[in-house]
Design a protein around this motif. Structure first.
Motif, short mmCIF file in Angstrom:
data_model
loop_
_atom_site.label_atom_id
_atom_site.label_comp_id
_atom_site.label_asym_id
_atom_site.label_seq_id
_atom_site.Cartn_x
_atom_site.Cartn_y
_atom_site.Cartn_z
N SER A 204 58.23 47.65 70.51
CA SER A 204 58.82 46.50 69.81
C SER A 204 57.75 45.58 69.22
N LEU A 205 56.55 45.60 69.78
CA LEU A 205 55.51 44.66 69.32
C LEU A 205 54.55 45.28 68.30
N VAL A 206 54.44 46.59 68.29
CA VAL A 206 53.53 47.24 67.32
C VAL A 206 54.25 47.35 65.98
N ALA A 207 53.60 46.88 64.93
CA ALA A 207 54.21 46.83 63.60
C ALA A 207 54.47 48.23 63.05
N LEU A 208 55.61 48.38 62.40
CA LEU A 208 55.93 49.65 61.77
C LEU A 208 55.09 49.83 60.51
N PRO A 209 54.80 51.08 60.13
CA PRO A 209 54.00 51.31 58.92
C PRO A 209 54.81 51.01 57.66
N ASP B 220 48.95 58.88 56.02
CA ASP B 220 47.88 58.12 56.67
C ASP B 220 48.44 56.94 57.46
N ALA B 221 49.48 56.32 56.93
CA ALA B 221 50.08 55.18 57.62
C ALA B 221 50.69 55.60 58.96
N MET B 222 51.22 56.83 59.02
CA MET B 222 51.79 57.32 60.27
C MET B 222 50.70 57.62 61.28
N ASP B 223 49.57 58.17 60.81
CA ASP B 223 48.44 58.38 61.71
C ASP B 223 48.00 57.05 62.34
N ARG B 224 47.92 56.02 61.50
CA ARG B 224 47.50 54.71 62.01
C ARG B 224 48.55 54.14 62.97
N GLY C 49 64.88 69.10 60.39
CA GLY C 49 64.97 69.69 59.05
C GLY C 49 64.17 68.96 57.99
N ARG C 50 63.20 68.14 58.39
CA ARG C 50 62.37 67.41 57.42
C ARG C 50 60.97 68.00 57.37
N ASP C 51 60.30 67.82 56.24
CA ASP C 51 58.93 68.31 56.10
C ASP C 51 57.92 67.17 56.15
N TYR C 52 58.31 66.05 56.71
CA TYR C 52 57.41 64.91 56.87
C TYR C 52 57.79 64.15 58.13
N VAL C 53 56.84 63.38 58.65
CA VAL C 53 57.07 62.58 59.85
C VAL C 53 57.33 61.14 59.45
N ASP C 54 58.36 60.54 60.05
CA ASP C 54 58.61 59.12 59.82
C ASP C 54 58.61 58.40 61.17
N PRO C 55 58.65 57.07 61.19
CA PRO C 55 58.57 56.34 62.47
C PRO C 55 59.65 56.72 63.47
#
Length: 325
Positions: free
Chosen positions: A320-325, A226-230, A277-283
């Motif tokens: 650079s200005l949008v906060a990372l989840p 959910d944090a990645m969607d946001r 090769g990952r099963d999830y999305v990260d920033p």
């Protein structure tokens, strides 16, 4: 071989023909896996056409190349009804145009006027073409890869914003470093020698289309928190309300990204994660493709152009200005 192994093999084979453009190759594969159309921009001679041909050559797919010119007609792209005289009598029969293929290379798309560019719209978005009131479906594997020269060049027609938004990504092709340029010279020289000597031998079998469909099914199962969607939504929203982030962005951005930008971020980041090769999305996945997704969806103001601010610099500022989840 698994779908991941087959797609990796496709990337490697493309890399053997395209030296020094690994990022471009990766973007082409991401577009294929995300089932989206690509706009590839670069100066003449930077292997844009060669890259698309390398994909079609190594993939089990029908390939079609359309050279866009100022005198091209929409029917030259989509096809038309042709009058035939048969034993049963006269009848009109649809003659399919070059758009009916698995991989369609729209070469130098901005060399043709708007009415011809618009002929691609229905095919790109709806995966069908309507001629004389009859709808003709595209094949299950269908992707338009359009190349264009920089709009500052003579004889170009800028694509309208509505059509630009239909492309999943806008990929830029840059000059290769000098070390890679040396390898390019040797590669082409070797290809010429092979042609004169009768070829290199039997090519490996093409990657089957089913590998693409299997990969797409696996990408559909990639986990997105959910944090990645946001985070993706925040990036898009930042392009629409730049004043909330900085005064500079407020001056530079005229129009922000559409909802297609959010959808493209999701599709491309999942495809990027799958390739890694990952099963999830990260920033890192989002940041890897955000420039290609936003590059043609954010319109800069006259003030930004006057300050010589590039679109990539604006996207850098947003990231650079949008906060990372």
């Amino acid at each position: 071989m698994t779908a991941h192994e087959q797609i990796t093999a496709l990337q490697e084979r493309m890399g053997q023909s395209i030296i020094g453009q690994t990022d471009v190759i990766e973007r082409l594969v991401i577009g294929l896996l995300a089932n989206g159309n690509l706009l590839i921009e670069g100066l003449p001679g930077l292997a844009k056409t060669r890259a698309v041909k390398a994909m079609s050559k190594n993939l089990e797919a029908d390939f079609s190349r359309i050279q866009f010119t100022p005198d091209l007609l929409p029917s030259d792209v989509t096809g038309t009804e042709v009058y035939h005289q048969t034993a049963e009598g006269a009848q009109f029969r649809f003659e399919a145009g070059p758009i009916f293929a698995n991989i369609v290379l729209a070469d130098e798309i901005n060399r043709a006027p708007a009415k011809v560019q618009a002929a691609l719209l229905e095919a790109m978005e709806e995966r069908q073409v309507t001629v004389a009131g009859t709808t003709h479906k595209m094949p299950p594997l269908f992707i338009v890869m359009a190349t264009q020269n920089p709009i500052e060049q003579e004889g170009t027609y800028p694509l309208p914003e509505a059509q630009m938004d239909r492309f999943l990504m806008h990929v830029q092709v840059l000059y290769p470093p000098v070390e890679d340029e040396v390898e390019v010279i040797r590669l082409v020289r070797g290809e010429e020698q092979d042609t004169h000597s009768g070829g290199r031998g039997k090519a490996p079998p093409a990657i089957p289309q089913q590998a693409v469909f299997d990969a797409r099914a696996e990408i559909g199962q990639i986990h997105v928190a959910d944090a990645m969607d946001r985070y993706m939504a925040d990036l898009v929203q930042a392009s629409r309300t730049p004043g909330a982030l900085s005064e500079d962005l407020a001056r530079w951005i005229e129009i922000g990204a559409s909802p297609r930008g959010s959808l493209a971020l999701d599709k491309c980041s999942r495809a990027h994660a799958w390739l890694k090769g990952r099963d999830y999305v990260d920033p890192a996945d989002v940041r890897a493709i955000v420039h290609d997704v936003f590059r043609h969806r954010i319109a800069l103001s006259y003030e930004a152009q006057g300050d010589a601010v590039s679109i990539d610099r604006v996207i850098d500022e947003i990231v650079s200005l949008v906060a990372l989840p």
